[in-house]
Scaffold this active site. Structure first.
Site, PDB file in Angstrom:
ATOM      1  N   SER A 145       7.427  -5.005 -22.202  1.00 11.69           N
ATOM      2  CA  SER A 145       7.788  -6.487 -21.776  1.00 11.69           C
ATOM      3  C   SER A 145       6.707  -7.395 -22.351  1.00 11.69           C
ATOM      4  O   SER A 145       5.372  -6.744 -22.311  1.00 11.69           O
ATOM      5  CB  SER A 145       7.911  -6.700 -20.385  1.00 11.69           C
ATOM      6  OG  SER A 145       8.342  -7.985 -20.035  1.00 11.69           O
ATOM      7  N   TYR A 197       6.072  -5.492 -11.550  1.00  8.68           N
ATOM      8  CA  TYR A 197       6.653  -5.618 -12.784  1.00  8.68           C
ATOM      9  C   TYR A 197       5.480  -5.712 -13.903  1.00  8.68           C
ATOM     10  O   TYR A 197       5.374  -4.844 -14.710  1.00  8.68           O
ATOM     11  CB  TYR A 197       7.773  -6.687 -13.038  1.00  8.68           C
ATOM     12  CG  TYR A 197       8.551  -6.362 -14.393  1.00  8.68           C
ATOM     13  CD1 TYR A 197       9.736  -5.577 -14.322  1.00  8.68           C
ATOM     14  CD2 TYR A 197       8.434  -7.325 -15.430  1.00  8.68           C
ATOM     15  CE1 TYR A 197      10.328  -5.648 -15.453  1.00  8.68           C
ATOM     16  CE2 TYR A 197       8.919  -7.327 -16.640  1.00  8.68           C
ATOM     17  CZ  TYR A 197      10.116  -6.186 -16.678  1.00  8.68           C
ATOM     18  OH  TYR A 197      10.826  -6.132 -17.881  1.00  8.68           O
TER      19      TYR A 197
HETATM   20  P1  NAD Z   1      19.538  -3.367 -17.590  1.00  9.25           P
HETATM   21  O1  NAD Z   1      19.667  -3.691 -15.895  1.00  9.25           O
HETATM   22  O2  NAD Z   1      20.703  -4.098 -18.274  1.00  9.25           O
HETATM   23  O3  NAD Z   1      19.391  -1.971 -17.937  1.00  9.25           O
HETATM   24  C1  NAD Z   1      18.559  -1.183 -17.024  1.00  9.25           C
HETATM   25  C2  NAD Z   1      18.908   0.188 -17.171  1.00  9.25           C
HETATM   26  O4  NAD Z   1      17.982   0.990 -16.474  1.00  9.25           O
HETATM   27  C3  NAD Z   1      20.382   0.484 -16.738  1.00  9.25           C
HETATM   28  O5  NAD Z   1      21.043   1.341 -17.493  1.00  9.25           O
HETATM   29  C4  NAD Z   1      20.076   1.136 -15.328  1.00  9.25           C
HETATM   30  O6  NAD Z   1      21.073   2.052 -14.805  1.00  9.25           O
HETATM   31  C5  NAD Z   1      18.949   1.940 -15.525  1.00  9.25           C
HETATM   32  N1  NAD Z   1      18.220   2.293 -14.422  1.00  9.25           N
HETATM   33  C6  NAD Z   1      17.543   1.417 -13.258  1.00  9.25           C
HETATM   34  N2  NAD Z   1      17.140   2.088 -12.325  1.00  9.25           N
HETATM   35  C7  NAD Z   1      17.261   3.374 -12.527  1.00  9.25           C
HETATM   36  C8  NAD Z   1      16.943   4.680 -12.021  1.00  9.25           C
HETATM   37  N3  NAD Z   1      16.435   4.483 -10.780  1.00  9.25           N
HETATM   38  N4  NAD Z   1      17.014   5.737 -12.436  1.00  9.25           N
HETATM   39  C9  NAD Z   1      17.768   5.800 -13.812  1.00  9.25           C
HETATM   40  N5  NAD Z   1      18.103   4.579 -14.483  1.00  9.25           N
HETATM   41  C10 NAD Z   1      17.799   3.416 -13.975  1.00  9.25           C
HETATM   42  O7  NAD Z   1      18.273  -4.210 -18.025  1.00  9.25           O
HETATM   43  P2  NAD Z   1      17.681  -4.448 -19.425  1.00  9.25           P
HETATM   44  O8  NAD Z   1      17.283  -5.574 -19.392  1.00  9.25           O
HETATM   45  O9  NAD Z   1      18.480  -3.789 -20.442  1.00  9.25           O
HETATM   46  O10 NAD Z   1      16.258  -3.693 -19.212  1.00  9.25           O
HETATM   47  C11 NAD Z   1      15.801  -2.516 -19.920  1.00  9.25           C
HETATM   48  C12 NAD Z   1      14.397  -2.577 -20.211  1.00  9.25           C
HETATM   49  O11 NAD Z   1      14.046  -3.544 -20.975  1.00  9.25           O
HETATM   50  C13 NAD Z   1      13.671  -2.391 -18.801  1.00  9.25           C
HETATM   51  O12 NAD Z   1      12.839  -1.410 -18.981  1.00  9.25           O
HETATM   52  C14 NAD Z   1      13.349  -3.974 -18.939  1.00  9.25           C
HETATM   53  O13 NAD Z   1      12.134  -3.853 -18.094  1.00  9.25           O
HETATM   54  C15 NAD Z   1      12.898  -4.166 -20.004  1.00  9.25           C
HETATM   55  N6  NAD Z   1      13.150  -5.588 -20.755  1.00  9.25           N
HETATM   56  C16 NAD Z   1      13.997  -6.235 -20.282  1.00  9.25           C
HETATM   57  C17 NAD Z   1      13.936  -7.720 -20.658  1.00  9.25           C
HETATM   58  C18 NAD Z   1      14.793  -8.591 -20.664  1.00  9.25           C
HETATM   59  O14 NAD Z   1      14.933 -10.015 -20.689  1.00  9.25           O
HETATM   60  N7  NAD Z   1      16.130  -8.316 -20.157  1.00  9.25           N
HETATM   61  C19 NAD Z   1      12.853  -8.277 -21.182  1.00  9.25           C
HETATM   62  C20 NAD Z   1      11.663  -7.418 -21.219  1.00  9.25           C
HETATM   63  C21 NAD Z   1      11.731  -6.158 -21.158  1.00  9.25           C
END
Ligand code: NAD
Length: 260
Positions: free
Chosen positions: A141, A154
């Protein structure tokens, strides 16, 4: 590029599902994990198979549980015979001032966003070394490079993930293995939608207003990064010939957020 076998964590939603869909459409086999009910798992499997994945399997492990993660990785390696690429994407967010931050939330954020990647990487590295090929992409991130108030766990986890990325790159640099971190800015997924909703509740504003305000505060482009852009970036790191020389990098894709 030949068809690869990729393990993608947290691929039942958001960015992980986007990466899995793109890689499936390019003809790669997908092992995926994520918290989801049976109906959602079937939906994801069908979508990846329809997109073109030669083989696609779901692995049910809670990424807070090291033993379950190790067992899951072992099963996947046994089922597919190989894991060529690993995308550590599962993640959660929790926002609170440090003095109010619940200990169990701190532990969960660190376990899922950081420690889980240690366990998946440690499990796949021996096989990758034997075959002389491996591509590891950690979804970090902007919070792996800079921080925000209220996001102590985070930021700590994502900075840690960038450190882990660099160490693995050094350990495996002569083995045909690369390990890089993608550092996205705001991407409109359920993880961010929850933050928009918390702001709407606090300020009594509309979803549209808060989505716009959230982006503009940090991301000079004024636009969300799309899931498809991140999937394309991951694909580049995994399959392109240029990607072979990216190693140990923490790569922002953030509309100039971290340029400030
Ligand atoms: P999201 O909530 O859509 O997806 C998260 C995924 O992680 C889901 O499939 C969920 O089931 C899984 N997950 C969560 N807890 C879990 C557990 N205990 N065991 C197994 N699986 C688990 O969110 P996203 O935005 O797609 O996030 C994906 C990655 O991208 C994350 O690491 C997040 O930190 C990172 N990220 C997101 C953003 C953003 O703006 N959305 C920005 C930077 C980084």
């Amino acid at each position: 590029m030949d068809s690869l076998t990729l393990f993608i964590t947290g691929a039942t939603s958001g960015i992980g599902f986007g990466i899995a869909s793109r890689m499936a459409a390019a003809g790669h086999s997908i092992a995926f994990n994520g918290l989801a009910d049976a109906a959602r798992v079937d939906e994801v499997k069908a979508a990846l198979t329809d997109a073109g994945a030669p083989e696609c399997r779901y692995y049910d492990a809670d990424m807070r549980k090291p033993q379950d993660i190790r067992a899951m990785m072992q099963s996947a390696e046994a089922d597919f015979g190989r894991i060529d690429g690993l995308v550590n994407n599962a993640g959660i967010q929790f926002v609170a001032p440090v003095e109010e931050f619940p200990t169990e939330k701190w532990d969960d954020v660190i376990a899922i966003n950081l420690s889980a990647s240690f366990h998946t990487i440690a499990a796949v590295i021996p096989g990758m070394r034997e075959r002389g090929f491996g591509r590891i992409v950690n979804i970090a991130s902007t919070h792996g490079l800079i921080a925000s108030a209220g996001k102590s766990a985070y930021s700590a986890a994502k900075h840690g993930l960038v450190g882990l990325t660099r160490s693995i790159a050094l350990e495996a640099a002569t083995d045909g293995i690369t390990c890089n971190a993608i550092c996205p800015g705001w991407v409109r997924t359920p993880l961010v939608e929850a933050q928009i909703e918390a702001r709407m509740e606090a300020k009594g504003t509309s979803r549209q207003e808060e989505a716009r305000a959230l982006v503009i505060e940090r991301q000079p482009s004024g636009e969300f990064v799309s899931i498809e852009q991140i999937a394309e970036f991951a694909d580049f790191l995994i399959t392109s010939s240029a990607g072979a020389s990216f190693n140990g990098a923490a790569l922002p894709i953030d509309g100039a957020w971290t340029a400030q």
